[in-house]
Enzyme design. Structure first.
Site, PDB file in Angstrom:
ATOM      1  N   ARG A 166       0.833  -1.208   0.000  1.00 51.07           N
ATOM      2  CA  ARG A 166       0.000   0.000   0.000  1.00 51.07           C
ATOM      3  C   ARG A 166       0.867   1.257   0.000  1.00 51.07           C
ATOM      4  O   ARG A 166       0.507   2.258  -0.634  1.00 51.07           O
ATOM      5  CB  ARG A 166      -0.965  -0.006   1.185  1.00 51.07           C
ATOM      6  CG  ARG A 166      -1.987   1.120   1.087  1.00 51.07           C
ATOM      7  CD  ARG A 166      -3.058   1.002   2.148  1.00 51.07           C
ATOM      8  NE  ARG A 166      -2.500   1.087   3.478  1.00 51.07           N
ATOM      9  CZ  ARG A 166      -3.186   0.862   4.595  1.00 51.07           C
ATOM     10  NH1 ARG A 166      -4.457   0.517   4.540  1.00 51.07           N
ATOM     11  NH2 ARG A 166      -2.612   0.960   5.771  1.00 51.07           N
ATOM     12  N   LYS A 204      -2.569   6.783   1.268  1.00 51.04           N
ATOM     13  CA  LYS A 204      -2.377   7.191   2.663  1.00 51.04           C
ATOM     14  C   LYS A 204      -1.356   8.327   2.636  1.00 51.04           C
ATOM     15  O   LYS A 204      -0.142   8.096   2.685  1.00 51.04           O
ATOM     16  CB  LYS A 204      -1.893   5.988   3.480  1.00 51.04           C
ATOM     17  CG  LYS A 204      -2.166   6.111   4.967  1.00 51.04           C
ATOM     18  CD  LYS A 204      -2.190   4.749   5.627  1.00 51.04           C
ATOM     19  CE  LYS A 204      -2.172   4.847   7.133  1.00 51.04           C
ATOM     20  NZ  LYS A 204      -3.318   5.549   7.707  1.00 51.04           N
ATOM     21  N   GLU A 238     -16.141   6.691   4.711  1.00 55.74           N
ATOM     22  CA  GLU A 238     -15.367   6.157   5.836  1.00 55.74           C
ATOM     23  C   GLU A 238     -15.149   7.224   6.895  1.00 55.74           C
ATOM     24  O   GLU A 238     -15.536   8.385   6.714  1.00 55.74           O
ATOM     25  CB  GLU A 238     -14.033   5.596   5.354  1.00 55.74           C
ATOM     26  CG  GLU A 238     -13.067   6.637   4.801  1.00 55.74           C
ATOM     27  CD  GLU A 238     -11.658   6.075   4.601  1.00 55.74           C
ATOM     28  OE1 GLU A 238     -11.230   5.191   5.342  1.00 55.74           O
ATOM     29  OE2 GLU A 238     -10.977   6.569   3.675  1.00 55.74           O
TER      30      GLU A 238
END
Ligand code: PLP
Ligand code: COI
Length: 341
Positions: A85, A186, A222
C-alpha cells in the site's frame, strides 16, 4: 525531545501518543537509487526550507502494529500489505517506490531494536509502527522530488479508542477526499483536510466524523482514520464500496473473518438514509482495531445502533477473532501473522 525511559511507562495507560524510542530506521533516495539505510538513534529529520514535502505535500505513510503474544514473542500482522500500500500511495503521489521485502525487513529491525517497548501480553497495548516517505528536494515550481527520505519510527500505544465502548459519531458535511482524488492513498493531505471536520465534530461532543462519498453525498465512505462497517437486520456484514476510501488491511481481513463466521460479507453502496436497516455499526483500522459506533447523527437526526453503552454481539465476535489472531490466541488460518525473529 528526551528519549522515553522504559521504567516511566505505565503499560495499562499508554494512550495514543508519540514517545521517542531508542531506534528508528532511515534511508535516503538520491542519485537515482536507495542508499542502504539502517537503524539510527536520531529521531529528528532535517530538510531544506524549500523541500518538496513541506510545500507541496509529497508524503505517504503507513500504520501497523507489533503485538506481544502469551509466550513473549512478537507478531506483525500482514506487513507485506503495508509495503504494497505504501507503494500504491507513492505511485499516486508520483514518488519513488521502496522495495517491499526491504520494507518488511526494516520494520522487523525497528521492532527488534525496540523490543523492550513492545507492551506486555494482556496489557491491551501494542507497538505502533509508522513507516513513511517524503520528497526532500528543494523545489519552487510544483514538480515531483528527485530525492526522498524513507523513515520508520515506533511508539508504544494503548487502544486508539479505549476498549470496546460504543462512541457517538456524526456525518460530516466536509469531504475527506475528492472524487478521483487521493482518497485511496495514505498521504498527509487527506488528514490535514480532515482536521477541521474532526475539530467541529469534537466540539459538538462526538468522538469523530464520518464522510459521505464526495460525488453525491449520499453513500457512506469512511471515518477520518478508519473504514466503516454495519451489520444488517438480515445478519449480514456490509462495508462501503468506494473509490475515495483507503483500502484498509483490517477491512480486508475482517471480510475474510466475516465470511468464515457465516456473515456473508458484501462491499456495496450504503445509503446514509438507510441506517434503519442495520443493527450494529463500527470502525475498523489498525489504530481503531474494531470500535463500535453507538450512534450516528446526520442532519441533526440521531440514529442509535445496537446500544450506546454495550458493543453488539457481532462486533464483539469480530473484535475477539481479529485481536485473537493478531496476538496469537486464535488460529491464524491464513498465515497473516509474521513473527519478528
Ligand atoms: N481509513 C483511513 C482514512 C485510515 O487512516 C486508516 C488507517 O490506517 C484506515 C482506513 C484503516 O486501514 P488499516 O486497516 O490498513 O489500518
Ligand atoms: C492507522 O490506523 O494506522 C492510522 O493511520 C489511523 C490514524 C488516524 C492514527
Amino acid at each position: 525531545m528526551a528519549k522515553q525511559k522504559l521504567e516511566d511507562l505505565d503499560w495499562k495507560n499508554l494512550g495514543f501518543e508519540y514517545r521517542d524510542l531508542p531506534y528508528s530506521y532511515n534511508e535516503e533516495f538520491k542519485d537515482g537509487k536507495w542508499q542502504n539505510g539502517g537503524l539510527t538513534t536520531d529521531s529528528s529529520l532535517t530538510f531544506n526550507e524549500a523541500a518538496e514535502e513541506l510545500h507541496y505535500g509529497q508524503e505517504v505513510f503507513e500504520g501497523m502494529k507489533a503485538y506481544r503474544t502469551k509466550d513473549g514473542s512478537i507478531n506483525l500482522f500482514r506487513p507485506d500489505m503495508n509495503a504494497k500500500r505504501l507503494n500504491n500511495s507513492a505511485e499516486r503521489l508520483v514518488m519513488e517506490k521502496y522495495p517491499e521485502d526491504k520494507f518488511v525487513e526494516a520494520v522487523k529491525e525497528v521492532v527488534k531494536a525496540n523490543a523492550d517497548f513492545v507492551p506486555p501480553y494482556g496489557s491491551g497495548g501494542s507497538l505502533y509502527i509508522r513507516p513513511f516517505m517524503v520528497g526532500t528536494e528543494p523545489v519552487v515550481g510544483v514538480a515531483p522530488s528527485s530525492t526522498y527520505t524513507f523513515h520508520i519510527y515506533a511508539t508504544p500505544v494503548g487502544a486508539y479508542i479505549k476498549g470496546l465502548h460504543p462512541m457517538p459519531y456524526m456525518v460530516s458535511h466536509y469531504d475527506r477526499a475528492a472524487y478521483a482524488g487521493t482518497g485511496q492513498a495514505k498521504t498527509a493531505g487527506n488528514y490535514a483536510g480532515s482536521l477541521l471536520a474532526a475539530k467541529e465534530a469534537k466540539e459538538k461532543g462526538f468522538a469523530g466524523e464520518l464522510y459521505l462519498d464526495p460525488r453525491e453525498h449520499k453513500y457512506i465512505d469512511e471515518f477520518g482514520g478508519a473504514n466503516f462497517y454495519a451489520i444488517g437486520k438480515d445478519g449480514k456484514f456490509y462495508t462501503p464500496k468506494s473509490d475515495s476510501i483507503l483500502p484498509s488491511i483490517t477491512k480486508k481481513s475482517i471480510l475474510q473473518i466475516a465470511k468464515d463466521l457465516g456473515l456473508d460479507p458484501t462491499e456495496t453502496h450504503i445509503d446514509v438514509n438507510d441506517l434503519d436497516q442495520f443493527t450494529e455499526a463500527g470502525a475498523m483500522g489498525t489504530a481503531a482495531v474494531i470500535s463500535p459506533v453507538g450512534s450516528l447523527t446526520h442532519d441533526g437526526k440521531k440514529h442509535v445502533f445496537y446500544s450506546e453503552t454495550e458493543p453488539g454481539p457481532v462486533t464483539q465476535k469480530l473484535y475477539d477473532t481479529l485481536f485473537g489472531i493478531q496476538s496469537g490466541d486464535v488460529e491464524d488460518k491464513y498465515s497473516w501473522v509474521v513473527p519478528v525473529e
